[in-house]
Enzyme design. Structure first.
Site, PDB file in Angstrom:
ATOM      1  N   GLY A 110     -20.433 -44.337 -31.196  1.00 22.73           N
ATOM      2  CA  GLY A 110     -21.256 -43.446 -30.364  1.00 22.73           C
ATOM      3  C   GLY A 110     -20.569 -42.119 -30.082  1.00 22.73           C
ATOM      4  CB  CYS A 140     -23.886 -51.553 -36.089  1.00 24.87           C
ATOM      5  SG  CYS A 140     -25.136 -50.652 -35.151  1.00 24.87           S
ATOM      6  CB  ALA A 193     -27.429 -39.199 -44.397  1.00 24.45           C
ATOM      7  CG  HIS A 218     -29.511 -52.220 -37.237  1.00 24.44           C
ATOM      8  ND1 HIS A 218     -30.343 -51.737 -36.247  1.00 24.44           N
ATOM      9  CD2 HIS A 218     -28.243 -52.041 -36.772  1.00 24.44           C
ATOM     10  CE1 HIS A 218     -29.603 -51.298 -35.237  1.00 24.44           C
ATOM     11  NE2 HIS A 218     -28.336 -51.481 -35.521  1.00 24.44           N
TER      12      HIS A 218
HETATM   13  P1  NAD Z   1     -22.531 -51.155 -23.343  1.00 21.70           P
HETATM   14  O1  NAD Z   1     -23.327 -50.288 -22.449  1.00 21.70           O
HETATM   15  O2  NAD Z   1     -23.026 -52.525 -23.665  1.00 21.70           O
HETATM   16  O3  NAD Z   1     -21.047 -51.329 -22.747  1.00 21.70           O
HETATM   17  C1  NAD Z   1     -20.303 -50.270 -22.233  1.00 21.70           C
HETATM   18  C2  NAD Z   1     -19.579 -50.771 -20.988  1.00 21.70           C
HETATM   19  O4  NAD Z   1     -18.677 -49.762 -20.517  1.00 21.70           O
HETATM   20  C3  NAD Z   1     -20.530 -51.061 -19.816  1.00 21.70           C
HETATM   21  O5  NAD Z   1     -20.187 -52.325 -19.276  1.00 21.70           O
HETATM   22  C4  NAD Z   1     -20.242 -49.932 -18.811  1.00 21.70           C
HETATM   23  O6  NAD Z   1     -20.441 -50.314 -17.478  1.00 21.70           O
HETATM   24  C5  NAD Z   1     -18.787 -49.676 -19.094  1.00 21.70           C
HETATM   25  N1  NAD Z   1     -18.282 -48.366 -18.664  1.00 21.70           N
HETATM   26  C6  NAD Z   1     -18.932 -47.199 -18.517  1.00 21.70           C
HETATM   27  N2  NAD Z   1     -18.081 -46.214 -18.138  1.00 21.70           N
HETATM   28  C7  NAD Z   1     -16.849 -46.787 -18.045  1.00 21.70           C
HETATM   29  C8  NAD Z   1     -15.571 -46.305 -17.696  1.00 21.70           C
HETATM   30  N3  NAD Z   1     -15.375 -45.035 -17.395  1.00 21.70           N
HETATM   31  N4  NAD Z   1     -14.541 -47.173 -17.715  1.00 21.70           N
HETATM   32  C9  NAD Z   1     -14.714 -48.458 -18.049  1.00 21.70           C
HETATM   33  N5  NAD Z   1     -15.918 -48.986 -18.387  1.00 21.70           N
HETATM   34  C10 NAD Z   1     -16.960 -48.137 -18.378  1.00 21.70           C
HETATM   35  O7  NAD Z   1     -22.282 -50.311 -24.672  1.00 21.70           O
HETATM   36  P2  NAD Z   1     -21.974 -50.876 -26.119  1.00 21.70           P
HETATM   37  O8  NAD Z   1     -23.256 -51.228 -26.772  1.00 21.70           O
HETATM   38  O9  NAD Z   1     -20.899 -51.886 -26.036  1.00 21.70           O
HETATM   39  O10 NAD Z   1     -21.479 -49.548 -26.853  1.00 21.70           O
HETATM   40  C11 NAD Z   1     -20.142 -49.071 -26.713  1.00 21.70           C
HETATM   41  C12 NAD Z   1     -19.860 -48.184 -27.890  1.00 21.70           C
HETATM   42  O11 NAD Z   1     -19.986 -48.941 -29.106  1.00 21.70           O
HETATM   43  C13 NAD Z   1     -20.798 -46.983 -28.055  1.00 21.70           C
HETATM   44  O12 NAD Z   1     -20.085 -45.916 -28.616  1.00 21.70           O
HETATM   45  C14 NAD Z   1     -21.816 -47.486 -29.069  1.00 21.70           C
HETATM   46  O13 NAD Z   1     -22.447 -46.449 -29.767  1.00 21.70           O
HETATM   47  C15 NAD Z   1     -20.928 -48.322 -29.982  1.00 21.70           C
HETATM   48  N6  NAD Z   1     -21.617 -49.374 -30.741  1.00 21.70           N
HETATM   49  C16 NAD Z   1     -22.566 -50.153 -30.170  1.00 21.70           C
HETATM   50  C17 NAD Z   1     -23.193 -51.120 -30.931  1.00 21.70           C
HETATM   51  C18 NAD Z   1     -24.283 -51.997 -30.361  1.00 21.70           C
HETATM   52  O14 NAD Z   1     -25.066 -52.526 -31.106  1.00 21.70           O
HETATM   53  N7  NAD Z   1     -24.350 -52.200 -29.066  1.00 21.70           N
HETATM   54  C19 NAD Z   1     -22.846 -51.307 -32.264  1.00 21.70           C
HETATM   55  C20 NAD Z   1     -21.827 -50.528 -32.807  1.00 21.70           C
HETATM   56  C21 NAD Z   1     -21.218 -49.551 -32.037  1.00 21.70           C
END
Ligand code: NAD
Length: 339
Positions: A110, A140, A193, A218
């Protein structure tokens, strides 16, 4: 032992933390979490130590009667590497903290590519990531496409690839209001892309995407123009030999994402996670130089092995093949078929 901290304990952070606990060469020092919710109570019962992101959160945790072990600064003091799994944009902000402390850090997809010295997919660029301070594990969709296209291009050079992505709208634990009965297109070439170019810049790929109202998986429909024609059997052999790619068949009644979810449960995977690209055997076909196939990507899980390998890469503790073998055996990752 590599001492690792995880900042952010949501969909990705909690999976990375669990995977670290399974590595023979890593220790999970602790996790930074903002809210003392059910996942903290369960984590504490499993021996995970929690830290708060700032002192202002202390009252909230004390009022909830949930134990914490200090704040983020105290956690980072004890770590060699931190995995930042906070929501989009927060990692870029946190980077300054890690920079000041001279800590190595892994960020998620992200964040913008500039957050890392390199955008990382283990099978593609582990070697050039060794010893870097900051890596960004790509999203992902990008991870799934990069793994597949890199493997095919190495054996059968690609002229051009076109990928249509059908994306789940939210993760299963998200009880937010929103898309219930609609399909949301991304108009024009989707951002995937551009992101792919940060990892496999030598392959010409365009992507188009829609979001659909489901929470699991997906689906990618991919057409690849190869420089020379190849038989479907050669492609199947290649995919069956490729790490973190598993070939599945509708003959085993695995013809829908509902069945894939059931497959992960039957396999007894932690959190029903599927770390592999799932390629449908029945979808693989060729027409002259064109190869067509379909794959399913479990969005919550596919980047977890990459995060574990990224920790070893920045630490410079071992080579790509050893790291991926350690990760794959600890998470029971299949590299051809599940059975
Ligand atoms: P999420 O919202 O499920 O989890 C993020 C967590 O971080 C939450 O619990 C939130 O409360 C916490 N948080 C927010 N600010 C914080 C801080 N300052 N300190 C500590 N904790 C804090 O998000 P996610 O889906 O796990 O996504 C996290 C990253 O991974 C993003 O960059 C996302 O794009 C990437 N990502 C997500 C997925 C997916 O399918 N969910 C897949 C691949 C990559």
């Amino acid at each position: 032992m590599i001492r690792v901290g995880v900042v952010g304990y949501g969909t990705i952070g909690k999976r990375v933390a669990s995977a670290i606990l399974k590595q023979p060469d890593m220790v999970l020092v602790g996790v930074v979490k903002r809210t003392p919710d059910y996942s903290v109570r369960i984590g504490l019962s499993r021996g995970i130590r929690f830290f708060i992101p700032d002192e202002e959160k202390a009252d909230l945790w004390n009022e909830a009667g949930v134990k914490f072990s200090g704040d983020i600064a105290q956690l980072l003091e004890k770590c060699d590497v931190v995995v930042d799994a906070t929501p989009k944009g927060t990692g870029m902000h946190n980077r300054k903290i890690y920079e000041r402390k001279g800590l190595k850090a892994i960020f998620q997809g992200g964040e913008p590519p500039e957050v890392g010295d390199l955008s990382f997919v283990a099978q593609v660029n582990y070697k050039s990531s060794v010893g870097k301070q900051f890596l960004r594990v790509v999203s992902c969709n990008t991870t799934g496409l990069a793994r597949l296209l890199h493997a095919i291009n190495r054996e059968y050079p690609i002229d051009k690839a076109i990928a249509l992505l059908v994306r789940r709208s939210v993760d299963p634990n998200q009880d937010i209001e929103g898309q219930v009965d609609c399909v949301i297109p991304s108009f024009g070439i989707s951002h995937h892309a551009k992101d792919l170019k940060t990892v496999i810049g030598d392959i010409d790929v365009v992507t188009f995407a829609v979001k659909v109202p489901v929470t699991h998986f997906h689906i990618h429909m991919i057409s690849i123009k190869l420089k020379d024609s190849v038989s479907p059997n050669n492609i199947i052999d290649l995919l069956e030999e490729t790490r973190r790619i598993a070939v599945i068949s509708s003959k085993d009644k695995l013809g829908s994402t509902a069945k894939l979810l059931d497959l992960s449960r039957e396999l007894g995977r932690s959190r029903s996670d599927i770390y592999e690209n799932l390629i449908w055997l029945d979808s693989i076909c060729t027409e002259g130089k064109w190869l067509h196939l379909m794959q399913a990507i479990h969005q919550e899980a596919i980047v977890i092995p990459e995060n574990i390998d990224a920790i070893r890469a920045v630490s410079g503790s071992t080579d790509a093949s050893t790291s991926m073998s350690l990760t794959d055996s600890s998470l029971s990752i299949a590299s051809s078929r599940f059975f």
